[in-house]
Design an enzyme around this catalytic site. Structure first.
Site, mmCIF file in Angstrom:
data_model
loop_
_atom_site.group_PDB
_atom_site.id
_atom_site.type_symbol
_atom_site.label_atom_id
_atom_site.label_comp_id
_atom_site.label_asym_id
_atom_site.label_seq_id
_atom_site.Cartn_x
_atom_site.Cartn_y
_atom_site.Cartn_z
ATOM 1 N N GLY A 41 0.692 -1.335 0.037
ATOM 2 C CA GLY A 41 0.166 0.068 -0.085
ATOM 3 C C GLY A 41 0.803 1.170 -0.131
ATOM 4 O O GLY A 41 0.549 2.260 -0.708
ATOM 5 N N SER A 79 -2.596 9.354 8.691
ATOM 6 C CA SER A 79 -2.205 8.620 8.024
ATOM 7 C C SER A 79 -0.969 9.034 7.505
ATOM 8 O O SER A 79 -0.867 9.907 6.684
ATOM 9 C CB SER A 79 -3.155 8.069 6.952
ATOM 10 N N ASP A 122 0.642 -0.705 13.267
ATOM 11 C CA ASP A 122 0.956 -1.839 12.848
ATOM 12 C C ASP A 122 1.472 -2.735 14.020
ATOM 13 O O ASP A 122 1.479 -3.973 13.810
ATOM 14 C CB ASP A 122 2.601 -1.486 12.027
#
Length: 429
Positions: free
Chosen positions: A93, A166, A314
């Site tokens: 991504g 993000s 994560d």
């Protein structure tokens, strides 16, 4: 491919984990935009980062690789060439989102695609703001999923209030902003990792951080650098958690990046009672690096939510393993971003730890775990095609009674091809 993990008797030694994946991606992309030769040392040789370097080569940039050392002959902000074939991003991504930002302001046509998993991950989050800058991106499923075509256009600088924190969105817009007609500002609800900002500053970009806002002004060419990539805390955390929860364990993890926007996992583990000591701290290319010494400890439960979530997003699957053996009820909230990673990581970790006997309840934006040191039982589990789920289950297996078989374990190659070898080096069964 399956892997079998058995309960270990002793977990001791020294380990060097793979290089930081986030920084490796950015080092290749930003070096391609500098005028002249940059050197990237300790580049991560994994599927995701190799996808990025392959795409950059397709854009006309020469990259000479000597194992984990790259020489990248950048051609400046407008020196890229139109690719003759589809830019294949694999499962990454980061590759897809950052390159979309970069290519939106170029003067040529390009197409990006990925594997089946990546082509189901939401891209509207970058396509929408890039379109507001004047970018032209045609994606399938009403503009939300790859494959998609990028028709390079002159871009307008603007201010974007991002609905989520993000680093991929922020970095895509910073890359677009390098060639826009005026400054671009991104404002986040919480601070996401700032590797792009650190690297751009080092390369001479006109970039200013002000709290939750970052502004980049166009007009400056990037200066080539020698970039030494620190080792990845997102890879190190599997050994940190294993050493924290295995009685009598003692592990030294070498040269780990502990950037404050990434080190939320250390804060949480320390609050849980983990015994983690930092040694030999230094600043490398704007990134804080240290050796970590971890010893086994009895952990307590914790609740995490809010501003810390982007700083450990994560690491939440492996934190779930720590919570499973901690004393008391642990809760994770505000982590719905996990549902649009390589897989739905909330559902995956709840499903697989549940199979192992953990009392874990899935909620919309996280989970609730009733911790118990004797929770874990060895069973057959599955990675769900996600590298972080596979490695988290491996750590759980080190404490589980009986053998744990992890199906589809080969997915660790996405970020950490040497993971099984490193685990075996420390694991004495």
């Amino acid at each position: 491919m399956g892997r079998i993990i058995r309960k270990c008797k002793e977990f001791k030694g020294e380990v060097i984990v793979g290089a930081d994946k986030s920084i490796s991606h950015r080092a290749v992309i930003f070096s391609a935009l500098a005028k002249g030769e940059s050197v990237v040392e300790n580049f991560l040789l994994a599927d995701d980062t190799i996808a990025t370097s392959n795409c950059i080569r397709q854009l006309g940039i020469e990259i000479v690789a000597d194992h984990d050392k790259l020489r990248i002959k950048g051609k400046g902000l407008k020196g890229l060439s139109e690719p003759s074939s589809i830019l294949y991003c694999g499962n990454s991504g980061t590759t897809m989102r950052l390159l979309t930002g970069l290519l939106s302001g170029q003067d040529f046509f390009s197409v990006l695609s990925g594997d089946n998993s990546l082509n189901q991950r939401p891209m509207q989050r970058i396509i929408k703001p890039l379109s507001e800058m004047g970018g032209e991106i045609h994606a399938r499923a009403n503009g939300n999923y790859a494959p998609f075509a990028v028709i390079g256009k002159p871009l307008r600088g603007f201010t974007y209030n991002s609905p989520i924190a993000s680093a991929q969105i922020k970095s895509a817009l910073l890359l677009a902003g390098l060639t826009a007609n005026e400054p671009t500002t991104i404002v986040e609800p919480q601070k996401s990792r700032n590797h792009s900002e650190n690297m751009l500053k080092a390369m001479g970009a006109d970039i200013i951080e002000n709290g939750l806002a970052v502004t980049i002004s166009p007009g400056r060419e990037l200066i080539p650098q020698t970039i030494k990539v620190p080792n990845d805390i997102s890879s190190a955390v599997f050994f940190i958690v294993a050493a924290s929860i295995i009685p009598g364990a003692e592990v030294l993890v070498k040269s780990v990046g502990i950037n404050q926007t990434r080190a939320g996992v250390l804060e949480v583990l320390e609050q849980m009672g983990a015994n983690i000591k930092k040694e030999n701290e230094s600043l490398v290319n704007g990134e804080l690096v240290a050796d970590l010494v971890i010893r086994g400890a009895l952990l307590n439960s914790i609740e995490i939510q809010g501003e810390i979530i982007p700083r450990l997003i994560d690491e939440i699957p492996i934190l779930a393993v720590a919570m499973a053996v901690a004393d008391g009820r642990s809760v994770v909230r505000d982590a719905s971003e996990l549902r649009v990673k390589e897989t739905d990581r909330i559902k995956a970790i709840c499903s697989e730890l549940g199979k192992m006997g953990v009392d874990i309840t899935e909620i919309e934006d996280g989970f609730i775990i009733e911790g118990n040191y004797d929770n874990l039982k060895g069973v057959v589990v599955d990675s769900w095609g996600d590298h972080r789920i596979a490695m988290s289950l491996a750590v759980a297996g080190l404490l589980a009674t009986g053998a744990t078989k992890i199906n589809n374990a080969q997915v660790v190659d996405i970020s950490f091809p040497e993971f099984w070898e490193r685990i075996n080096d420390l694991n004495f069964t």
